[in-house]
Scaffold this motif. Structure first.
Motif, PDB file in Angstrom:
ATOM      1  N   GLY A  53       1.305  -1.444   0.392  1.00 38.97           N
ATOM      2  CA  GLY A  53       0.524  -0.315   0.106  1.00 38.97           C
ATOM      3  C   GLY A  53       0.947   1.217  -0.156  1.00 38.97           C
ATOM      4  O   GLY A  53       0.957   2.474  -1.237  1.00 38.97           O
ATOM      5  N   LEU A  54       1.990   1.602   0.826  1.00 37.62           N
ATOM      6  CA  LEU A  54       2.547   2.717   0.828  1.00 37.62           C
ATOM      7  C   LEU A  54       3.800   2.339  -0.297  1.00 37.62           C
ATOM      8  O   LEU A  54       3.791   4.023  -0.790  1.00 37.62           O
ATOM      9  CB  LEU A  54       3.844   1.922   1.687  1.00 37.62           C
ATOM     10  N   PHE A  55       3.920   1.862  -1.793  1.00 34.54           N
ATOM     11  CA  PHE A  55       4.349   1.386  -2.443  1.00 34.54           C
ATOM     12  C   PHE A  55       3.295   2.133  -3.605  1.00 34.54           C
ATOM     13  O   PHE A  55       3.406   3.166  -4.548  1.00 34.54           O
ATOM     14  CB  PHE A  55       5.201   0.665  -3.044  1.00 34.54           C
ATOM     15  N   ILE A  56       2.244   1.919  -3.333  1.00 38.37           N
ATOM     16  CA  ILE A  56       0.980   1.788  -4.707  1.00 38.37           C
ATOM     17  C   ILE A  56       0.848   3.228  -4.443  1.00 38.37           C
ATOM     18  O   ILE A  56       0.402   4.200  -5.399  1.00 38.37           O
ATOM     19  CB  ILE A  56       0.119   1.125  -4.389  1.00 38.37           C
ATOM     20  N   ASN A  57       0.447   4.233  -3.050  1.00 41.01           N
ATOM     21  CA  ASN A  57       0.055   5.508  -2.572  1.00 41.01           C
ATOM     22  C   ASN A  57       1.178   6.182  -2.790  1.00 41.01           C
ATOM     23  O   ASN A  57       0.660   7.294  -3.198  1.00 41.01           O
ATOM     24  CB  ASN A  57      -0.407   5.068  -0.711  1.00 41.01           C
ATOM     25  N   ALA A  58       2.121   5.604  -2.613  1.00 42.48           N
ATOM     26  CA  ALA A  58       3.229   6.729  -3.152  1.00 42.48           C
ATOM     27  C   ALA A  58       3.214   6.812  -4.796  1.00 42.48           C
ATOM     28  O   ALA A  58       3.458   8.329  -4.848  1.00 42.48           O
ATOM     29  CB  ALA A  58       4.602   6.244  -2.632  1.00 42.48           C
ATOM     30  N   ILE A  59       3.100   5.624  -5.090  1.00 38.97           N
ATOM     31  CA  ILE A  59       3.649   6.087  -7.125  1.00 38.97           C
ATOM     32  C   ILE A  59       2.273   6.834  -7.288  1.00 38.97           C
ATOM     33  O   ILE A  59       2.142   7.792  -8.373  1.00 38.97           O
ATOM     34  CB  ILE A  59       3.641   4.596  -7.478  1.00 38.97           C
ATOM     35  N   ALA A  60       0.522   6.450  -6.707  1.00 38.20           N
ATOM     36  CA  ALA A  60       0.108   7.835  -6.987  1.00 38.20           C
ATOM     37  C   ALA A  60      -0.356   9.167  -6.617  1.00 38.20           C
ATOM     38  O   ALA A  60      -0.523   9.849  -7.495  1.00 38.20           O
ATOM     39  CB  ALA A  60      -1.002   6.908  -5.977  1.00 38.20           C
ATOM     40  N   ILE A  61       0.124   9.163  -5.573  1.00 36.06           N
ATOM     41  CA  ILE A  61       0.425  10.187  -5.068  1.00 36.06           C
ATOM     42  C   ILE A  61       1.359  11.959  -6.141  1.00 36.06           C
ATOM     43  O   ILE A  61       0.849  12.399  -6.475  1.00 36.06           O
ATOM     44  CB  ILE A  61       0.740  10.800  -4.189  1.00 36.06           C
ATOM     45  N   THR A  62       2.366  10.654  -5.895  1.00 39.03           N
ATOM     46  CA  THR A  62       3.768  11.730  -6.792  1.00 39.03           C
ATOM     47  C   THR A  62       3.271  11.724  -8.528  1.00 39.03           C
ATOM     48  O   THR A  62       3.952  12.713  -9.121  1.00 39.03           O
ATOM     49  CB  THR A  62       4.717  10.948  -6.755  1.00 39.03           C
ATOM     50  N   VAL A  63       2.701  10.830  -9.206  1.00 36.07           N
ATOM     51  CA  VAL A  63       2.666  10.626 -10.035  1.00 36.07           C
ATOM     52  C   VAL A  63       1.206  12.120 -10.498  1.00 36.07           C
ATOM     53  O   VAL A  63       1.353  12.761 -11.509  1.00 36.07           O
ATOM     54  CB  VAL A  63       1.910   9.173 -10.594  1.00 36.07           C
ATOM     55  N   LEU A  64       0.717  12.216 -10.104  1.00 39.03           N
ATOM     56  CA  LEU A  64      -0.326  12.424  -9.606  1.00 39.03           C
ATOM     57  C   LEU A  64      -0.440  14.406 -10.211  1.00 39.03           C
ATOM     58  O   LEU A  64      -0.393  15.453 -10.643  1.00 39.03           O
ATOM     59  CB  LEU A  64      -1.848  11.964  -9.448  1.00 39.03           C
ATOM     60  N   PHE A  65       0.465  14.413  -8.453  1.00 40.22           N
ATOM     61  CA  PHE A  65       0.047  15.617  -7.659  1.00 40.22           C
ATOM     62  C   PHE A  65       1.547  16.168  -8.213  1.00 40.22           C
ATOM     63  O   PHE A  65       2.497  17.661  -8.880  1.00 40.22           O
ATOM     64  CB  PHE A  65       0.017  15.766  -6.799  1.00 40.22           C
ATOM     65  N   ALA A  66       2.592  15.420  -8.297  1.00 36.82           N
ATOM     66  CA  ALA A  66       4.383  16.281  -8.224  1.00 36.82           C
ATOM     67  C   ALA A  66       5.186  15.842  -9.550  1.00 36.82           C
ATOM     68  O   ALA A  66       6.147  16.461  -9.699  1.00 36.82           O
ATOM     69  CB  ALA A  66       5.104  14.931  -7.303  1.00 36.82           C
TER      70      ALA A  66
END
Length: 301
Positions: A210-223
């Motif tokens: 979950g940590l990896f998936i959430n980090a990828i999703a957040i950084t891909v979309l916003f950062a």
């Protein structure tokens, strides 16, 4: 001219949102790379962003040519080398030292912009850059800056990010924004793919949780998608020097989000540094506004 100044103000505000987006994801990325090698994380972040950006760029493909390809690859190379040398620097010196030296691109950008494109920064932008740099020092007061290999890598990192800012301002006026951003992402993904295999032995994350998936999703979309698309789209309406000053708000927002959501403690020196960075940004912004008002008053009717 008034309409253009309004566009410049809106562009500066959107670039501020970019800095906040980068800062808000800092502790998320930090947690993720504790479990996932850096280049592996960078590969999946930029590869997923590149694929999504390609889907958004379908209509723009008719504008694809060798010139936009060269521009996108150059920008992507600057971006990847910035991340790469930042990673190398972190293995040899303190993260606060790397953060401070990297942030010094706020001083470097006006000089590069002038040397390459003869774009002269205003007195207010130059003064604001100095104030912001002093703020960066206080924000990272525990830095122990020497002249070792780590500091050298961090300086190269700062140069790469400075070149990225300067050339983004130049190419964003000449090429399709969607294609420029898409090609950049694929370039960074390719560099990270090679770096992952050479330095880490693989590009598959050790754990897909979950940590990896959430980090990828957040950084891909916003950062990544939001941040770099906005930078490329709006930097044409402002200067590279002001963009660099605004981006010094990234560590400030990182500190604030860490304080609010990760229970990190802000020292008095960090608060003072944040205040100085904000002051530097306001000096550049309000200075440009006052200069324009004075120019309009002197303009004959």
């Amino acid at each position: 001219m008034i309409n253009y100044k309004l566009k410049e103000l809106i562009a500066d505000f959107l670039l501020l949102l970019v800095a906040v987006a980068w800062g808000s994801t800092f502790f998320v990325v930090q947690a993720a790379v504790n479990e996932t090698p850096v280049y592996t994380f960078l590969f999946w972040r930029f590869f997923v962003a590149a694929v999504l950006m390609l889907l958004l760029s379908v209509r723009a493909l008719r504008y694809f040519n060798t010139e936009v390809l060269k521009a996108g690859v150059l920008l992507g190379t600057f971006m990847f080398l910035g991340y790469a040398f930042q990673t190398f620097a972190l293995t040899y010196t303190y993260s606060s030292t790397v953060g401070f030296i990297t942030g010094l691109n706020v001083i470097v950008v006006p000089f590069i912009s002038y040397l390459i494109f003869k774009h002269k920064a205003s007195l207010f932008s130059s003064f604001g850059a100095v104030v912001a740099a002093i703020g960066l020092y206080f924000l990272t007061l525990n830095s122990e800056i020497g002249f070792g290999l780590g500091e050298g890598y961090a300086f190269i990192c700062a140069m790469m990010f400075a070149l990225h800012i300067v050339f983004t301002g130049y190419y964003s006026t000449k090429h399709n924004v969607y294609l420029l951003v898409c090609i950049q992402f694929f370039t960074v993904a390719l560099g990270s793919f090679i770096g992952g295999f050479v330095l880490e032995g693989a590009i598959m994350p050790p754990r897909i949780d979950g940590l990896f998936i959430n980090a990828i999703a957040i950084t891909v979309l916003f950062a990544t998608i939001f941040a770099f698309w906005v930078q490329t789209a709006v930097q044409r309406f402002t200067t590279a020097a002001k963009t660099a000053i605004i981006f010094t708000m990234e560590p400030v927002s990182a500190g604030l989000f860490g304080y609010w959501f990760a229970n990190e403690v802000l020292s008095l020196s960090q608060i003072a540094g944040a205040f100085l960075i904000l002051s530097g940004m306001l000096i550049a912004e309000l200075g440009a506004y006052m200069v324009e008002r004075r120019r309009l008053k002197r303009k004959p009717l």
